[in-house]
Design an enzyme around this catalytic site. Structure first.
Site, mmCIF file in Angstrom:
data_model
loop_
_atom_site.group_PDB
_atom_site.id
_atom_site.type_symbol
_atom_site.label_atom_id
_atom_site.label_comp_id
_atom_site.label_asym_id
_atom_site.label_seq_id
_atom_site.Cartn_x
_atom_site.Cartn_y
_atom_site.Cartn_z
ATOM 1 N N HIS A 108 62.774 64.729 12.670
ATOM 2 C CA HIS A 108 62.561 65.680 13.759
ATOM 3 C C HIS A 108 63.226 67.022 13.422
ATOM 4 O O HIS A 108 62.613 68.083 13.565
ATOM 5 C CB HIS A 108 63.131 65.105 15.061
ATOM 6 C CG HIS A 108 63.111 66.056 16.217
ATOM 7 N ND1 HIS A 108 61.957 66.382 16.893
ATOM 8 C CD2 HIS A 108 64.111 66.759 16.818
ATOM 9 C CE1 HIS A 108 62.255 67.246 17.868
ATOM 10 N NE2 HIS A 108 63.546 67.488 17.835
ATOM 11 N N GLU A 160 60.573 64.527 24.913
ATOM 12 C CA GLU A 160 61.323 64.110 23.725
ATOM 13 C C GLU A 160 61.620 62.622 23.866
ATOM 14 O O GLU A 160 62.248 62.192 24.840
ATOM 15 C CB GLU A 160 62.630 64.911 23.578
ATOM 16 C CG GLU A 160 62.367 66.359 23.194
ATOM 17 C CD GLU A 160 63.613 67.129 22.779
ATOM 18 O OE1 GLU A 160 64.724 66.757 23.211
ATOM 19 O OE2 GLU A 160 63.462 68.098 22.006
ATOM 20 N N GLU A 201 63.633 59.659 23.309
ATOM 21 C CA GLU A 201 65.032 59.426 22.956
ATOM 22 C C GLU A 201 65.500 58.081 23.508
ATOM 23 O O GLU A 201 64.875 57.506 24.399
ATOM 24 C CB GLU A 201 65.943 60.525 23.540
ATOM 25 C CG GLU A 201 65.542 61.931 23.116
ATOM 26 C CD GLU A 201 66.636 62.975 23.309
ATOM 27 O OE1 GLU A 201 67.808 62.597 23.480
ATOM 28 O OE2 GLU A 201 66.294 64.180 23.269
HETATM 29 MN MN MN Z 1 66.826 66.198 23.278
#
Ligand code: MN
Length: 424
Positions: free
Chosen positions: A130, A195, A197
């Site tokens: 990323h 995002e 995560e």
């Molecule tokens: Mn983040």
């Protein structure tokens, strides 16, 4: 630390029959913790997910209060005892079945909350894939900054805007500047992204001034949930220098409701390795244990459901699939050791975002910014729809699970939210 024991036995079954169905996220080997309420306005209570039910821990006489942070502040030995007691009581043939049947609620009938009181939230940047792909978009000549392979990069985020799954949020407004414009403008974000995560929860904290050594780091972690760190890329691109993310990130983040414990993850650990040509971690970020099994094999999936798909009765479309162990350049233990090396005091309930977990191949990217090459290559959806960034009404869903031969599959449930139109 968090060894495999009888609670992980793949043959173990529960008298809660839905927990024994293949593919269920919450078999008896999982036992994640969450906060639920069964009436509007009622105070949240501590529950453990089992099959399609939730066990009310106070009704089952396993805890004396509904303070999740107090439970998370227990010693690792106390936590292990609690897990064994829950496992024994929910196992087929248990003496507790009669009493505990009264402490079971349908998950579909309860409201879930953010699983603990989050004091502080730190967001890391642990995927080198990323960091490199995004770095190329911001700095084509210099994608990966020289500190990346030495420092687990992070910034302090904002806890007040972290929501539980199912909480929709308004598209943020903010200041942006187009590359060809001479002055910035203010308005609704045009490049809204998710995002992918993981969110790691801190268990016991540390005294200010005392670093947590990596050999003790995992005992300071309670568990993990899916975490969507929504990001406004156009706001980010204008504001991020020199102090990093601010309003591009702090308008909303979404957590799945169940904290999957460090104990439950014990069968799904992997070696932590670095390519030989890369710098090896400094001593405070290195231990034999971390090298042997510091990483966690967690499969992560992103699905997108547009208003058009929803209207047509279509299922959400998978747009990415990856594994946290292949995506992360740093382990959770390294994050704890690094965060405290300067004497920073962690507190029970602090949340560490992993950073966007993008795997090594392009289709494993954990954000639209990567999947659409910064908005230049739209991704294709059913019925001819396309997306570069998120549109109003879009729903993003994360799922996660752990699978391994010789272990029972465990899942994380869902992390879901819908983008609403910006405020007028
Ligand atoms: Mn983040």
């Amino acid at each position: 630390m968090f060894e495999i024991d009888q609670t992980h036995d793949p043959k173990l079954q529960s008298w809660v029959e839905s927990a024994n169905v293949a593919g269920c996220d919450f078999p008896i080997q999982n036992l994640p913790f969450g906060l639920f309420s069964n009436k509007p306005g009622a105070a949240p209570r501590i529950g453990v997910a089992i099959g399609d039910k939730v066990l009310d821990l106070r009704m089952a006489a396993l805890v004396s209060s509904d303070d999740m942070n107090a439970l998370m502040n227990a010693t690792p030995a106390q936590r292990a005892n609690l897990r064994r007691a829950i496992s024994t009581g929910l196992a087929r043939g248990s003496d507790q079945q009669k009493d505990w049947e009264r402490a079971l609620l349908d998950q579909s009938a309860v409201t879930m909350h953010v699983p603990c009181r989050i004091n502080d939230y730190t967001d890391f940047y642990t995927s080198i894939n990323h960091a490199t792909t995004v770095g190329k978009q911001f700095r084509p000549d210099n994608p990966l900054l020289p500190n990346y392979q030495w420092v687990p990069i992070g910034y302090h985020g904002r806890a007040s805007s972290i929501n539980v799954s199912g909480t929709d949020f308004k598209r943020p407004k903010g200041q942006t500047k187009a590359p060809d414009a001479t002055v910035p403008m203010v308005g609704p974000c045009k490049r809204l992204d998710y995002e992918l995560e993981l969110g790691w929860f801190v268990a016991q904290g540390n005294a200010q001034g005392d670093a947590i050594p990596i050999t003790d780091a995992e005992s300071h972690l309670f568990g993990v949930a899916l975490f969507n760190d929504w990001s406004a890329r156009d706001i980010q691109g204008w504001e991020y220098q020199p102090l990093g993310p601010f309003l591009a990130k702090n308008f909303a983040s979404t957590l799945s409701p169940w904290m999957v414990t460090m104990e439950a993850l014990a069968p799904f650990r992997d070696a932590f390795t670095r390519p030989g040509a890369d710098p090896q971690p400094l001593p405070y970020l290195d231990s034999a244990e971390n090298r042997l099994r510091g990483a966690f094999s967690i499969t992560l999936e992103v699905l997108l459901l547009t208003p058009k798909m929803q209207a047509a009765g279509k299922a959400a479309q998978r747009i990415s699939l990856t594994n946290a162990a292949n995506a992360a350049y740093w382990t959770p233990a390294q994050l704890v050791a690094h965060h405290t090396v300067n004497g920073c005091n962690l507190q029970t309930g602090d949340l560490f975002g992993s950073g966007t977990l993008s795997g090594p191949t392009p289709q494993e990217a954990g954000s639209l910014m990567e999947l659409s090459a910064g908005g230049k290559q739209p991704i294709a959806l059913p019925d001819g729809e396309q997306r570069t960034f998120l549109e109003d009404g879009d729903t993003v869903i994360f799922r996660g699970w752990c699978e391994r031969a010789g272990a029972a599959r465990i899942g994380f449930g869902e992390c879901r939210a819908t983008v609403l139109a910006a405020a007028v």
